[in-house]
Scaffold this active site. Structure first.
Site, short mmCIF file in Angstrom:
data_model
loop_
_atom_site.label_atom_id
_atom_site.label_comp_id
_atom_site.label_asym_id
_atom_site.label_seq_id
_atom_site.Cartn_x
_atom_site.Cartn_y
_atom_site.Cartn_z
N GLY A 1 -4.24 -9.16 8.81
CA GLY A 1 -4.80 -7.83 8.10
C GLY A 1 -4.79 -6.59 8.73
CG ASN B 1 0.64 -3.28 8.78
OD1 ASN B 1 0.84 -2.28 8.93
ND2 ASN B 1 0.97 -4.51 9.67
CG MET C 1 3.38 -14.71 5.81
SD MET C 1 4.52 -13.47 6.29
CE MET C 1 5.37 -14.17 7.68
CE LYS C 2 2.54 -19.36 -0.73
NZ LYS C 2 3.19 -20.62 -0.45
CB ILE C 3 9.60 -15.41 -1.69
CG1 ILE C 3 9.93 -15.35 -0.18
CG2 ILE C 3 10.82 -14.62 -2.34
CD1 ILE C 3 11.03 -16.23 0.45
CG LEU C 4 5.92 -11.13 -4.44
CD1 LEU C 4 6.19 -9.52 -4.62
CD2 LEU C 4 5.01 -11.64 -5.12
CG ASN D 1 7.80 -6.45 2.82
OD1 ASN D 1 6.51 -6.90 3.17
ND2 ASN D 1 8.64 -7.08 3.53
CG HIS E 1 11.16 -7.37 7.75
ND1 HIS E 1 10.64 -8.72 7.52
CD2 HIS E 1 12.23 -7.27 8.72
CE1 HIS E 1 11.41 -9.20 8.47
NE2 HIS E 1 12.13 -8.79 8.78
C1 GAR Z 1 3.31 -7.34 10.47
O1 GAR Z 1 3.79 -6.76 11.51
C2 GAR Z 1 4.48 -7.30 9.28
O2 GAR Z 1 5.42 -6.54 9.98
C3 GAR Z 1 4.89 -8.75 9.35
O3 GAR Z 1 3.85 -9.42 9.23
C4 GAR Z 1 2.69 -8.62 10.26
C5 GAR Z 1 1.35 -8.90 9.44
O4 GAR Z 1 0.32 -8.37 10.37
N1 GAR Z 1 5.49 -8.95 8.11
C6 GAR Z 1 6.60 -9.75 7.97
O5 GAR Z 1 6.87 -10.42 8.73
C7 GAR Z 1 7.08 -9.99 6.77
N2 GAR Z 1 8.36 -10.47 6.34
P1 GAR Z 1 -1.06 -7.90 9.84
O6 GAR Z 1 -1.50 -9.28 8.88
O7 GAR Z 1 -2.01 -7.73 10.97
O8 GAR Z 1 -0.95 -6.86 9.17
#
Ligand code: GAR
Length: 194
Positions: free
Chosen positions: A20, A22, A95-98, A112, A114
């Site tokens: 979390g 982000n 990490m779930k696909i909508l 999103n 990525h």
């Molecule tokens: C982030 O770095 C994001 O880019 C990645 O998960 C991390 C979550 O970190 N997202 C993916 O890989 C989506 N395909 P966080 O929980 O510390 O925000």
């Protein structure tokens, strides 16, 4: 394009699965004076997600959805979003696909982040794959979510140099720092204030 009427902040939900960082960054962004968003709801599919501590700390309502049945769960989430008049969804390590049906309810309103320069390295283990392929650059992308994995319209991207000494861990750290700048910028770009 999402328009704001009368400078009102857009009710936003953030979906998480893990750390979390982000989410924390988006909460801080939402609390700034001229921020275009108000985070009203946090969704997690994981009851152990550390990110839930941030929603607690900042007194944002959160809910855990266990996803034992995808369709039922998504319908429950949709009800919660409608009840809170959510107009924008930010996926932040969710990490779930909508499903197509879910996305149809929020067409053009789900973002999103990525950790790669899409369309390169969709899916998981992006840093490992970029290093293995001797890429000189990786980075992060904020894109709209459509029904194909990591394939919606790109809103913004940030390039990050890969050094010879970088490991997946150091690269992830470098890219995440850039994510914290890119995500708010992309939200501002998507939302045009009148
Ligand atoms: C982030 O770095 C994001 O880019 C990645 O998960 C991390 C979550 O970190 N997202 C993916 O890989 C989506 N395909 P966080 O929980 O510390 O925000």
């Amino acid at each position: 394009m999402i328009k704001l009427i009368g400078g009102k902040r857009l009710n936003t939900a953030v979906f998480i699965s893990g750390k979390g960082s982000n989410l924390k960054n988006l909460i801080k962004f939402s609390l700034k004076k001229n921020s275009p968003i108000k985070i009203r709801f946090v969704v997690s599919n994981n009851k152990k997600a550390k990110g839930l501590n941030f929603s607690k700390k900042y007194k944002i309502e959160s809910r855990i959805f266990t996803y034992s049945n995808k369709q039922i769960t998504e319908n429950q989430i949709l009800k919660h979003l409608k009840k809170r008049e959510i107009k924008l969804i930010c996926l932040a390590g969710f990490m779930k696909i909508l499903s197509k049906n879910f996305i149809r309810n929020f067409q053009g309103k789900i973002l999103n982040i990525h950790p790669s320069l899409l369309p390169k390295y969709r899916g998981l283990n992006t840093h490992e794959r970029a290093i293995e392929n001797n890429e000189q650059y990786s980075g992060c992308t904020v894109h709209l979510v459509n029904s194909k994995l990591d394939s919606g319209k790109i809103i913004l991207q940030q390039k990050v140099k890969i050094n010879k000494k970088d490991t997946a861990k150091t690269l992830k750290k470098k890219i995440q720092k850039n994510e914290y700048v890119l995500y708010p910028k992309a939200i501002k770009k998507l939302i045009s204030t009148l």
